[in-house]
Design a protein around this motif. Structure first.
Motif, PDB file in Angstrom:
ATOM      1  N   GLU A  43      -5.756  17.753  14.873  1.00 43.45           N
ATOM      2  CA  GLU A  43      -4.407  17.952  15.393  1.00 43.45           C
ATOM      3  C   GLU A  43      -3.758  19.223  14.848  1.00 43.45           C
ATOM      4  OE1 GLU A  43      -2.484  13.738  16.428  1.00 43.45           O
ATOM      5  OE2 GLU A  43      -2.955  13.921  14.296  1.00 43.45           O
ATOM      6  N   LEU A  44      -4.289  19.780  13.777  1.00 44.99           N
ATOM      7  CA  LEU A  44      -3.671  20.944  13.150  1.00 44.99           C
ATOM      8  C   LEU A  44      -3.682  22.146  14.099  1.00 44.99           C
ATOM      9  CD1 LEU A  44      -5.257  20.635   9.590  1.00 44.99           C
ATOM     10  CD2 LEU A  44      -3.227  19.476  10.529  1.00 44.99           C
ATOM     11  N   GLU A  45      -4.825  22.409  14.695  1.00 45.95           N
ATOM     12  CA  GLU A  45      -4.933  23.520  15.641  1.00 45.95           C
ATOM     13  C   GLU A  45      -4.061  23.282  16.868  1.00 45.95           C
ATOM     14  OE1 GLU A  45      -8.354  25.909  18.236  1.00 45.95           O
ATOM     15  OE2 GLU A  45      -8.950  24.463  16.709  1.00 45.95           O
ATOM     16  N   ILE A  46      -3.975  22.015  17.278  1.00 51.21           N
ATOM     17  CA  ILE A  46      -3.148  21.673  18.432  1.00 51.21           C
ATOM     18  C   ILE A  46      -1.683  22.004  18.155  1.00 51.21           C
ATOM     19  CG2 ILE A  46      -2.271  19.760  19.838  1.00 51.21           C
ATOM     20  CD1 ILE A  46      -5.028  18.421  19.480  1.00 51.21           C
ATOM     21  N   LEU A  47      -1.186  21.633  16.966  1.00 52.10           N
ATOM     22  CA  LEU A  47       0.212  21.906  16.621  1.00 52.10           C
ATOM     23  C   LEU A  47       0.492  23.406  16.625  1.00 52.10           C
ATOM     24  CD1 LEU A  47       0.932  19.301  13.810  1.00 52.10           C
ATOM     25  CD2 LEU A  47       1.772  19.283  16.163  1.00 52.10           C
ATOM     26  N   ASP A  48      -0.435  24.190  16.084  1.00 55.23           N
ATOM     27  CA  ASP A  48      -0.259  25.646  16.100  1.00 55.23           C
ATOM     28  C   ASP A  48      -0.188  26.162  17.538  1.00 55.23           C
ATOM     29  OD1 ASP A  48      -0.144  26.061  13.375  1.00 55.23           O
ATOM     30  OD2 ASP A  48      -2.295  26.450  13.159  1.00 55.23           O
ATOM     31  N   LYS A  49      -1.047  25.621  18.390  1.00 55.08           N
ATOM     32  CA  LYS A  49      -1.148  26.097  19.771  1.00 55.08           C
ATOM     33  C   LYS A  49       0.089  25.747  20.598  1.00 55.08           C
ATOM     34  CE  LYS A  49      -4.122  25.773  23.865  1.00 55.08           C
ATOM     35  NZ  LYS A  49      -5.364  25.157  24.422  1.00 55.08           N
ATOM     36  N   ILE A  50       0.601  24.535  20.429  1.00 54.99           N
ATOM     37  CA  ILE A  50       1.708  24.085  21.283  1.00 54.99           C
ATOM     38  C   ILE A  50       3.070  24.463  20.735  1.00 54.99           C
ATOM     39  CG2 ILE A  50       0.351  22.133  22.131  1.00 54.99           C
ATOM     40  CD1 ILE A  50       2.061  20.301  20.315  1.00 54.99           C
ATOM     41  N   TYR A  51       3.136  24.929  19.492  1.00 54.65           N
ATOM     42  CA  TYR A  51       4.444  25.131  18.871  1.00 54.65           C
ATOM     43  C   TYR A  51       5.386  26.030  19.683  1.00 54.65           C
ATOM     44  CZ  TYR A  51       8.207  25.844  15.641  1.00 54.65           C
ATOM     45  OH  TYR A  51       9.467  25.889  15.088  1.00 54.65           O
ATOM     46  N   PRO A  52       4.928  27.128  20.282  1.00 55.26           N
ATOM     47  CA  PRO A  52       5.861  27.949  21.069  1.00 55.26           C
ATOM     48  C   PRO A  52       6.545  27.168  22.196  1.00 55.26           C
ATOM     49  CG  PRO A  52       3.848  29.168  20.649  1.00 55.26           C
ATOM     50  CD  PRO A  52       3.585  27.757  20.201  1.00 55.26           C
ATOM     51  N   MET A  53       5.870  26.175  22.754  1.00 51.44           N
ATOM     52  CA  MET A  53       6.462  25.361  23.812  1.00 51.44           C
ATOM     53  C   MET A  53       7.357  24.262  23.259  1.00 51.44           C
ATOM     54  SD  MET A  53       3.578  26.868  24.840  1.00 51.44           S
ATOM     55  CE  MET A  53       2.141  25.829  24.531  1.00 51.44           C
ATOM     56  N   VAL A  54       7.083  23.837  22.021  1.00 56.94           N
ATOM     57  CA  VAL A  54       7.861  22.758  21.399  1.00 56.94           C
ATOM     58  C   VAL A  54       9.114  23.287  20.714  1.00 56.94           C
ATOM     59  CG1 VAL A  54       7.795  20.992  19.578  1.00 56.94           C
ATOM     60  CG2 VAL A  54       5.811  21.314  21.072  1.00 56.94           C
ATOM     61  N   GLU A  55       9.051  24.482  20.181  1.00 63.19           N
ATOM     62  CA  GLU A  55      10.143  25.039  19.380  1.00 63.19           C
ATOM     63  C   GLU A  55      11.518  24.949  20.047  1.00 63.19           C
ATOM     64  OE1 GLU A  55      11.169  29.078  16.800  1.00 63.19           O
ATOM     65  OE2 GLU A  55       9.748  29.181  18.467  1.00 63.19           O
ATOM     66  N   PRO A  56      11.649  25.231  21.344  1.00 65.30           N
ATOM     67  CA  PRO A  56      12.988  25.154  21.957  1.00 65.30           C
ATOM     68  C   PRO A  56      13.632  23.771  21.904  1.00 65.30           C
ATOM     69  CG  PRO A  56      11.478  26.393  23.362  1.00 65.30           C
ATOM     70  CD  PRO A  56      10.651  25.755  22.292  1.00 65.30           C
ATOM     71  N   TYR A  57      12.838  22.741  21.697  1.00 64.11           N
ATOM     72  CA  TYR A  57      13.365  21.376  21.673  1.00 64.11           C
ATOM     73  C   TYR A  57      13.880  20.973  20.287  1.00 64.11           C
ATOM     74  CZ  TYR A  57      11.163  20.683  26.232  1.00 64.11           C
ATOM     75  OH  TYR A  57      10.810  20.777  27.560  1.00 64.11           O
ATOM     76  N   LEU A  58      13.553  21.739  19.278  1.00 60.91           N
ATOM     77  CA  LEU A  58      13.811  21.322  17.904  1.00 60.91           C
ATOM     78  C   LEU A  58      15.190  21.745  17.407  1.00 60.91           C
ATOM     79  CD1 LEU A  58      10.337  22.114  16.291  1.00 60.91           C
ATOM     80  CD2 LEU A  58      11.094  20.064  17.539  1.00 60.91           C
ATOM     81  N   SER A  59      15.623  21.088  16.338  1.00 61.30           N
ATOM     82  CA  SER A  59      16.885  21.451  15.695  1.00 61.30           C
ATOM     83  C   SER A  59      16.702  22.749  14.921  1.00 61.30           C
ATOM     84  CB  SER A  59      17.326  20.339  14.745  1.00 61.30           C
ATOM     85  OG  SER A  59      16.418  20.253  13.641  1.00 61.30           O
ATOM     86  N   GLU A  60      17.816  23.385  14.604  1.00 61.46           N
ATOM     87  CA  GLU A  60      17.737  24.618  13.816  1.00 61.46           C
ATOM     88  C   GLU A  60      17.135  24.343  12.439  1.00 61.46           C
ATOM     89  OE1 GLU A  60      18.219  27.699  14.855  1.00 61.46           O
ATOM     90  OE2 GLU A  60      18.553  26.796  16.828  1.00 61.46           O
ATOM     91  N   ALA A  61      17.479  23.190  11.877  1.00 65.62           N
ATOM     92  CA  ALA A  61      16.930  22.830  10.567  1.00 65.62           C
ATOM     93  C   ALA A  61      15.426  22.627  10.655  1.00 65.62           C
ATOM     94  CB  ALA A  61      17.604  21.557  10.042  1.00 65.62           C
ATOM     95  N   GLY A  62      14.973  21.974  11.710  1.00 71.09           N
ATOM     96  CA  GLY A  62      13.548  21.752  11.895  1.00 71.09           C
ATOM     97  C   GLY A  62      12.795  23.052  12.073  1.00 71.09           C
ATOM     98  N   LYS A  63      13.348  23.941  12.878  1.00 69.41           N
ATOM     99  CA  LYS A  63      12.699  25.237  13.100  1.00 69.41           C
ATOM    100  C   LYS A  63      12.650  26.056  11.819  1.00 69.41           C
ATOM    101  CE  LYS A  63      15.278  26.034  16.849  1.00 69.41           C
ATOM    102  NZ  LYS A  63      15.831  26.691  18.074  1.00 69.41           N
ATOM    103  N   SER A  64      13.690  25.953  11.017  1.00 68.47           N
ATOM    104  CA  SER A  64      13.735  26.692   9.752  1.00 68.47           C
ATOM    105  C   SER A  64      12.653  26.212   8.790  1.00 68.47           C
ATOM    106  CB  SER A  64      15.115  26.531   9.112  1.00 68.47           C
ATOM    107  OG  SER A  64      15.163  27.172   7.865  1.00 68.47           O
ATOM    108  N   VAL A  65      12.482  24.895   8.683  1.00 67.19           N
ATOM    109  CA  VAL A  65      11.455  24.331   7.806  1.00 67.19           C
ATOM    110  C   VAL A  65      10.062  24.750   8.271  1.00 67.19           C
ATOM    111  CG1 VAL A  65      10.334  22.175   7.102  1.00 67.19           C
ATOM    112  CG2 VAL A  65      12.817  22.378   7.004  1.00 67.19           C
ATOM    113  N   ILE A  66       9.826  24.688   9.575  1.00 70.40           N
ATOM    114  CA  ILE A  66       8.514  25.053  10.104  1.00 70.40           C
ATOM    115  C   ILE A  66       8.244  26.542   9.912  1.00 70.40           C
ATOM    116  CG2 ILE A  66       7.136  25.222  12.229  1.00 70.40           C
ATOM    117  CD1 ILE A  66       8.486  22.559  13.093  1.00 70.40           C
TER     118      ILE A  66
END
Length: 200
Positions: A43-66
């Motif tokens: 799942e690690l590679e999957i998270l890296d791959k999909i993150y650009p599509m997931v990022e807009p859904y996240l909170s500012e705090a979540g994006k900052s931590v990531i």
């Protein structure tokens, strides 16, 4: 216990009744606990791959931590997990208008942006899978924050293995799930038959 292929399934998965009640628990499993959601290595590679599509859904705090820790990290035992915000909620968790925590990854999936629903450990909860060299052990995880789910499960008469049909098939396939349900049906019929004999 039930043995199917390379899996050992706890009797609790047949016996316990459970249906998530988000209106009451508010998605507490996304914020409580010692660390983020457990992740499989694939799942690690999957998270890296999909993150650009997931990022807009996240909170500012979540994006900052990531941005600081990456799309995944490790816990104190060295196991891969999702990052968390200030030791609390998962970095991928977002609050809806009712104050219920939901998964930003799943929201992106629901909108057709990605084809990965969420970490399998989250999808399978309250089943926890321990992977050994020769087999997987599937156990029901008792957690006080899920007491409302147990109450709702009792009211609706839904056992864990039926509530989690979709993620169990995702994890082990439709043939495996069919074997599981058949084994449980056979066990229940045998118990019923034994009970009727004892009454005679």
């Amino acid at each position: 216990m039930i043995l199917i292929e390379h899996t050992c399934i706890s009797d609790d998965i047949e016996d316990q009744l459970f249906v998530c009640d988000l209106d009451k628990c508010k998605g507490a499993c996304c914020v409580e606990g010692d660390s983020g959601a457990p992740l499989d290595k694939d799942e690690l590679e999957i998270l890296d791959k999909i993150y650009p599509m997931v990022e807009p859904y996240l909170s500012e705090a979540g994006k900052s931590v990531i941005a600081k820790e990456g799309t995944y990290t490790t816990d104190w035992e060295g196991d891969y997990v999702t990052p968390v915000i200030d030791g609390r909620e998962c970095a991928y968790a977002i609050y809806d208008k009712r104050g219920i925590l939901k998964c930003g990854i799943e929201e992106a999936f629901n909108d057709g942006k990605i084809d990965y629903k969420k970490p399998i450990s989250c999808h399978l909860y309250p089943i926890r899978v321990t992977k050994y060299e020769q087999y997987h052990a599937l156990n029901y995880d008792r957690w006080q924050i899920c007491s409302d789910a147990c109450v709702l499960g009792q009211e609706l008469g839904v056992p864990v293995y039926k509530f989690l049909k979709e993620p169990l098939i995702r994890a082990y396939g439709p043939k495996w799930y069919k074997q599981l349900t058949q084994e449980i049906d056979d066990r229940q019929q045998a118990r019923q038959s034994d009970g009727e004999k004892s009454k005679k």
